[in-house]
Design a protein around this motif. Structure first.
Motif, PDB file in Angstrom:
ATOM      1  N   ASP A  93      -0.451   8.883  10.084  1.00  0.00           N
ATOM      2  CA  ASP A  93       0.986   8.505  10.395  1.00  0.00           C
ATOM      3  C   ASP A  93       1.136   7.923  11.885  1.00  0.00           C
ATOM      4  OD1 ASP A  93       1.679  10.015   8.087  1.00  0.00           O
ATOM      5  OD2 ASP A  93       2.256  11.466   8.870  1.00  0.00           O
ATOM      6  N   ILE A 149       0.743  -1.176   0.017  1.00  0.00           N
ATOM      7  CA  ILE A 149       0.072  -0.059  -0.011  1.00  0.00           C
ATOM      8  C   ILE A 149       1.097   1.181   0.137  1.00  0.00           C
ATOM      9  CG2 ILE A 149      -1.743   1.414   1.321  1.00  0.00           C
ATOM     10  CD1 ILE A 149      -2.685  -1.363   2.502  1.00  0.00           C
ATOM     11  N   GLU A 176      -3.441   5.730  11.337  1.00  0.00           N
ATOM     12  CA  GLU A 176      -4.234   7.008  10.840  1.00  0.00           C
ATOM     13  C   GLU A 176      -3.238   8.100  11.354  1.00  0.00           C
ATOM     14  OE1 GLU A 176      -8.501   8.830  11.313  1.00  0.00           O
ATOM     15  OE2 GLU A 176      -7.659   8.039  13.319  1.00  0.00           O
ATOM     16  N   TYR A 236       1.317   4.653   0.995  1.00  0.00           N
ATOM     17  CA  TYR A 236       0.918   5.489   2.161  1.00  0.00           C
ATOM     18  C   TYR A 236       1.633   6.892   2.408  1.00  0.00           C
ATOM     19  CZ  TYR A 236      -0.585   7.105   6.712  1.00  0.00           C
ATOM     20  OH  TYR A 236      -1.216   7.762   7.837  1.00  0.00           O
ATOM     21  N   LYS A 237       1.221   8.017   1.604  1.00  0.00           N
ATOM     22  CA  LYS A 237       2.029   9.346   1.617  1.00  0.00           C
ATOM     23  C   LYS A 237       3.196   8.991   1.031  1.00  0.00           C
ATOM     24  CE  LYS A 237      -0.561  11.235   5.386  1.00  0.00           C
ATOM     25  NZ  LYS A 237      -0.449  11.890   6.789  1.00  0.00           N
TER      26      LYS A 237
END
Length: 180
Positions: A163, A93, A161, A95-96
């Protein structure tokens, strides 16, 4: 985006129901399952509420929100009854600015890291022991087991959530936390 992590269900409808209640309370966007969905394996005792068929039915209700990987107790037959894929050894995934490398832990794990860049996150299950730490430049996380925790740890799940990765017991109490 809020992600909800569970691992090592091992066919326990009792603990899966508790985990799903927490997923609903957390109002997470996706459920990430880190393997060992339906069966307990030959080395494990039967978990409380062992009922793979009911586990299948409950998980299938959430199939559009599940990202899952294969555990060492999972098989192609399991994927035939589940409405989501489980046979990949790993998934990722984004993520950022980080890659969340998702795996069960029986192939890749803390002692056999995949190729990751600085700041990436390895998230695995398999050991039934929660972990939240940074090792050199890689974050290493294991949410523990919802059904059969080891080393006197509670039955647990994880939430990512903003970070912050929190590992919580099934009453929703945070007992480990890591800023990634």
């Amino acid at each position: 985006m809020k992600l909800f992590f569970i691992s090592d269900i091992h066919g326990s409808i009792h603990y899966l129901k508790k985990a799903i209640e927490n997923y609903e309370k957390e109002a997470a966007d996706f459920i990430v399952i880190l393997g060992d969905e339906l069966y307990h394996g030959a080395r494990n005792p039967l978990p409380e509420g062992y009922n793979p068929k009911e586990v299948t039915n409950l998980l299938n209700k959430y199939s559009d929100r599940i990202i899952a990987v294969r555990g060492n107790c999972d098989s192609e037959v399991d994927e035939m009854v589940l409405d989501f894929p489980i046979m990949s050894t790993y998934s990722s995934i984004l993520y950022k600015d980080k890659r969340l490398f998702l795996t069960h832990g029986h192939i890749y794990g803390e002692d056999n890291l995949p190729k990751l860049k600085d700041g990436d996150v390895l998230i695995y299950g398999h050991t039934h022991i929660p972990v939240a730490k940074k090792k050199d430049t890689i974050y290493i996380i294991n949410p523990g087991s919802i059904s059969m925790p080891k080393e006197n740890n509670p039955n647990s799940y994880g939430v990512l959530e903003d970070d912050i990765f929190k590992i919580k017991d099934l009453d929703g109490n945070t007992f480990m936390e890591l800023h990634i």
